[in-house]
Write an enzyme that holds these catalytic residues in place. Sequence first.
Site, PDB file in Angstrom:
ATOM      1  N   GLY A  66      34.209  27.925  33.357  1.00  0.00           N
ATOM      2  CA  GLY A  66      35.421  29.338  31.772  1.00  0.00           C
ATOM      3  C   GLY A  66      36.089  27.376  31.686  1.00  0.00           C
ATOM      4  N   LEU A 271      41.438  31.631  30.722  1.00  0.00           N
ATOM      5  CA  LEU A 271      40.214  32.126  29.895  1.00  0.00           C
ATOM      6  C   LEU A 271      39.047  31.477  30.774  1.00  0.00           C
ATOM      7  CD1 LEU A 271      41.926  30.377  26.355  1.00  0.00           C
ATOM      8  CD2 LEU A 271      41.134  33.219  26.890  1.00  0.00           C
ATOM      9  N   ASP A 272      38.570  30.990  32.094  1.00  0.00           N
ATOM     10  CA  ASP A 272      37.725  30.486  32.747  1.00  0.00           C
ATOM     11  C   ASP A 272      36.833  31.451  33.129  1.00  0.00           C
ATOM     12  OD1 ASP A 272      40.526  31.725  34.230  1.00  0.00           O
ATOM     13  OD2 ASP A 272      40.272  30.125  36.168  1.00  0.00           O
ATOM     14  N   THR A 273      36.112  32.449  32.348  1.00  0.00           N
ATOM     15  CA  THR A 273      35.289  32.852  32.228  1.00  0.00           C
ATOM     16  C   THR A 273      33.964  31.834  33.371  1.00  0.00           C
ATOM     17  OG1 THR A 273      35.576  33.969  30.566  1.00  0.00           O
ATOM     18  CG2 THR A 273      33.083  34.206  31.165  1.00  0.00           C
ATOM     19  N   VAL A 274      33.347  32.570  33.813  1.00  0.00           N
ATOM     20  CA  VAL A 274      31.893  31.502  34.435  1.00  0.00           C
ATOM     21  C   VAL A 274      30.319  31.886  33.919  1.00  0.00           C
ATOM     22  CG1 VAL A 274      33.762  31.396  36.507  1.00  0.00           C
ATOM     23  CG2 VAL A 274      31.268  32.956  36.408  1.00  0.00           C
TER      24      VAL A 274
END
Length: 471
Positions: A66, A271-274
């Site tokens: 992210g 906001l830490d989408t992977v």
Amino acid sequence: MESAGEHGPPLVNTLPGPLVNTLPGPLVNALPGPLVNALPRRQDTASGKTDRPTTVAGGFVLVHAGAGCHSESKAKEYRHLCKRACQRAVDRLRAGALAVEAAEAALVELEDSPLTNAGTGSSLNLSGEIECDASVMDGKSLRYGAVGSLGGIKNPVLVASRVLSEARKGTLSAGRIPPCLLVGQGARDWAVSHGIPPCPPEKMVTKISLSSYKRNKRKMELAEKTDADPPNHGEEGQRSNEKTVTAPNHGEKRRRSNGNEQEEESVSGRLDTVGAIVVDREGNVAAAVSSGGIAMKHPGRVGQAAHYGCGCWAENASHHNHHHRTSSSYATAASTSGCGEHLIRTTLARVCSAAMRSSEEAPHQAVLEAMQDKFVGSPFLAGEERVLGGVVALRRSVEAPGDDALVEFLWSHTTESMCVGFMSAQDGRATAHISRLPPGAVPGQSLAIEGGVCRLTTPVGSFTSTYRTLQ
């Protein structure tokens, strides 16, 4: 940066510090020319013979946990997670899996960690529920599968990948077109009907995600109460207005002093989408992305992780099309993270991939210009105070038949930090790194870019892989 692997001497970064763009001023590229692999081949010192791979050579993975804010206290955990995700993908590549399968394996590892905002531990929406988005793209077939606003499934990427694989089978009964994107309850029902087990929602909620939800809900209620109160223009009213409380936004941080130490806690939508991008032994590329979305989102909101061209992109080399190429053709892949609405309105994954494919310049220069002109400076985001996002990207090229494949990879972000990991199929271990904006840089108004290069050999040759930091 941590060790790049077992092959070759330690690498020394002789490049300048991170590129920072304090827009609207121009960003100057101070990087040197094309990266060259100058490390010698690994040799047996006793016999003088050059080592050969024990498995078919080739394969590379780059993952991200992210673009957002990764606390120093958990930095080691984030790095170890990225290393595990890389190892999962490389294990699949070494077993002969194609790029899509390796990307899926990396994402499962990232989704299962409570550290990330994907799968288990995802941010809760306004109703206190988890709704996830995910997508996968295959650079060989150019097919894409995605799910949005999906609840009750432990690994959303498995559903997205299954949507993609089912679409490969062709039309459905009566000539119906198979879906490429499913959302909500329909997506959950489809997943269960295709053998993907449901997961009780409460098992996906962690103590951290629940406490964050309760804290954000209190702040929103207080903000709404403050907004509803009539203004008081007297002296007392002026004093009270000095202590305004706002609802969570994408860039806000809260600092608490404790002696000489300062702890930074995010009270924003996470906001830490992977994501993951992969090159397999055949030169195919694939990309995947998964997200729980921003905190306190409206139920039913679908973020960039499910949107075509926004969350991920993968496209194999087109050997028949030399319109934009001279001596080589490129395969490219990208995966994004950040504020979903910003990434959707700029189709950032596809934009960055296209920039690398159409440019004879080094990939970092192409992505740098794309991030500056088509993301931070995009007319589609005019009026946004802070444009928050990040991307990992790669470009694979082969100069001539029989030559080693060169994978140039990078990451760029406007957020405070971005956690990445990478590994080739020849490496003994993965490398993990948290890229951060330098002190004084304003998230959403500054830009950082880093990366490296990996040389993959042909199946019958000896090998070496090297990485240099493009700071």
